[in-house]
Design a protein around this motif. Sequence first.
Motif, short mmCIF file in Angstrom:
data_model
loop_
_atom_site.label_atom_id
_atom_site.label_comp_id
_atom_site.label_asym_id
_atom_site.label_seq_id
_atom_site.Cartn_x
_atom_site.Cartn_y
_atom_site.Cartn_z
N UNK A 1 0.82 -1.21 0.00
CA UNK A 1 0.00 0.00 0.00
C UNK A 1 0.85 1.26 0.00
N UNK A 2 2.16 1.09 -0.03
CA UNK A 2 3.07 2.23 -0.13
C UNK A 2 4.25 1.81 -0.99
N UNK A 3 4.72 2.74 -1.83
CA UNK A 3 5.81 2.40 -2.75
C UNK A 3 6.52 3.69 -3.15
N UNK A 4 7.78 3.59 -3.47
CA UNK A 4 8.53 4.78 -3.89
C UNK A 4 8.17 5.16 -5.31
N UNK B 1 -2.75 13.05 -12.29
CA UNK B 1 -3.89 12.98 -13.22
C UNK B 1 -4.83 11.84 -12.82
N UNK B 2 -4.26 10.69 -12.50
CA UNK B 2 -5.07 9.54 -12.13
C UNK B 2 -5.88 9.80 -10.86
N UNK B 3 -5.28 10.48 -9.90
CA UNK B 3 -5.98 10.79 -8.65
C UNK B 3 -7.15 11.74 -8.91
N UNK B 4 -6.96 12.69 -9.82
CA UNK B 4 -8.02 13.65 -10.13
C UNK B 4 -9.12 13.04 -10.99
N UNK B 5 -8.77 12.06 -11.82
CA UNK B 5 -9.74 11.50 -12.77
C UNK B 5 -10.46 10.26 -12.27
N UNK C 1 6.41 13.14 0.98
CA UNK C 1 7.88 13.17 1.03
C UNK C 1 8.48 13.83 -0.21
N UNK C 2 8.00 15.05 -0.49
CA UNK C 2 8.52 15.80 -1.64
C UNK C 2 8.43 14.99 -2.93
N UNK C 3 7.27 14.41 -3.14
CA UNK C 3 6.99 13.64 -4.37
C UNK C 3 7.90 12.44 -4.54
N UNK C 4 8.25 11.81 -3.43
CA UNK C 4 9.12 10.63 -3.53
C UNK C 4 8.44 9.34 -3.07
N UNK C 5 7.25 9.45 -2.45
CA UNK C 5 6.58 8.28 -1.91
C UNK C 5 5.09 8.32 -2.26
N UNK C 6 4.57 7.19 -2.73
CA UNK C 6 3.16 7.07 -3.10
C UNK C 6 2.46 6.18 -2.10
N UNK C 7 1.37 6.69 -1.48
CA UNK C 7 0.60 5.94 -0.50
C UNK C 7 -0.77 5.66 -1.08
N UNK C 8 -1.19 4.41 -1.06
CA UNK C 8 -2.39 3.99 -1.79
C UNK C 8 -3.69 4.26 -1.05
N UNK C 9 -3.71 4.01 0.28
CA UNK C 9 -4.98 4.08 0.99
C UNK C 9 -4.90 4.89 2.27
N UNK C 10 -6.05 5.14 2.88
CA UNK C 10 -6.14 5.98 4.06
C UNK C 10 -5.49 5.35 5.30
N UNK C 11 -5.71 4.05 5.59
CA UNK C 11 -5.04 3.47 6.77
C UNK C 11 -3.52 3.62 6.72
N UNK C 12 -2.92 3.41 5.56
CA UNK C 12 -1.47 3.56 5.45
C UNK C 12 -1.07 5.03 5.60
N UNK C 13 -1.88 5.93 5.10
CA UNK C 13 -1.58 7.36 5.25
C UNK C 13 -1.64 7.77 6.72
N UNK C 14 -2.60 7.20 7.46
CA UNK C 14 -2.67 7.49 8.90
C UNK C 14 -1.42 6.99 9.61
N UNK C 15 -0.99 5.79 9.25
CA UNK C 15 0.25 5.25 9.81
C UNK C 15 1.42 6.16 9.49
N UNK D 1 -5.51 7.87 -2.56
CA UNK D 1 -4.05 7.95 -2.66
C UNK D 1 -3.50 9.31 -2.24
N UNK D 2 -2.24 9.30 -1.82
CA UNK D 2 -1.49 10.52 -1.47
C UNK D 2 -0.08 10.40 -2.04
N UNK D 3 0.52 11.54 -2.39
CA UNK D 3 1.93 11.60 -2.76
C UNK D 3 2.62 12.48 -1.72
#
Length: 363
Positions: free
Chosen positions: A138-141, A162-166, A176-190, A172-174
């Motif tokens: 649920x998280x990846x660089x 674009x994908x997040x907006x469309x 760490x200065x656009x270096x880490x992609x987080x897929x879902x809310x539970x992982x973002x809370x962590x 999802x969230x991006x």
Amino acid sequence: MSDNKNNFDFNDIDFYEIGQTIKKSVNSTLKKFTEANEKDENLPQTRNKEVCAQKPPEFSKAKGWQAGAIISGIILPIITISLFSEFVNFRGFFPFIMTILFAILSIAVPYTTWRASKEYFRITNNYVRFLRELGNNTVISIRDLASSVAQSEEKTVSDLTKMMKRGYFYQARIVENDSLFILDIPTFRLYKEKKKEIPEPRVKSYEEDEVLVEDLSAERAKEILNQGKNYIEEIKLSQSKISKQDFRENVDKILKNSTDILNIVEKYPDKSYALNKFADYYLPTTAKLVETYYDFEMMRTNDSKILNSMDQINESIITIGAAFDKIKVELLSDRAMDIKTDIDTINLLLNQEGYAEDDWSNQ
């Protein structure tokens, strides 16, 4: 008024139905969550419809633009040739202008629509590859995602935005200065919790809207706790006056489950959103049932109607106890998912930093 009292019949009150109504209400409230848990129990978040689209939502647009490019590439040249023939036969300024215009359109329109179709196809293909690269994580660089589609990190961030907006990614969230992609809310809370543990200078306001939501949840949790504790005391007071041991034990189960539910809300205030009926309806109804049972027991009568009503109240208390137990279990059902997310995140970070077990075994 006296006639109404004389005509009153205890059979007019279906105490058993009260318990069944609460049971149905609890089941209805929890049904969607239970079905979702059963359906997605062993599936990764990339297969969760609440987290991301299971099919690229703009794939039809890609095919539409492609069809438009082919059609315009056939029709516009035909029109241009027809106009050119008219210009050769009749001459004139207007046929000349129309011939030039359609000659330009016969090149520009197919080219533009073909480019648009290629861009949509590129986005949809990248989306499929991104999901494949994520796998069970649920998280990846961003670097790993960029590598999976052989393009720059900047272009990858642009595609993800674009994908997040469309409507490709719903949570999802991006970071760490656009270096880490987080897929879902539970992982973002962590991520936010871990982020708090790392001291760093504050640069800007961080997710103030979410702070507001958390404050509102905390306030609602306080209301539920206050209401719940008051009703529990009412139930205990009525229970202490009742002599029927079996009934007292059934009430004990409700008190235990109610206390457990309130403890969960106290520890996790965000759970309060699911407990409006618990505080506003279930508990006060239970308190009234226990009080009514005591009133009937106090009569010390063998009247069949009253005894039947007491039996119905007892059945309702048993039903409500089971319903409260179901609420309690459901409130903590997402903890298993949170723990799985924690483990996946830690493993990913260890792998990225080179601290995985395999790396140590090679030392």
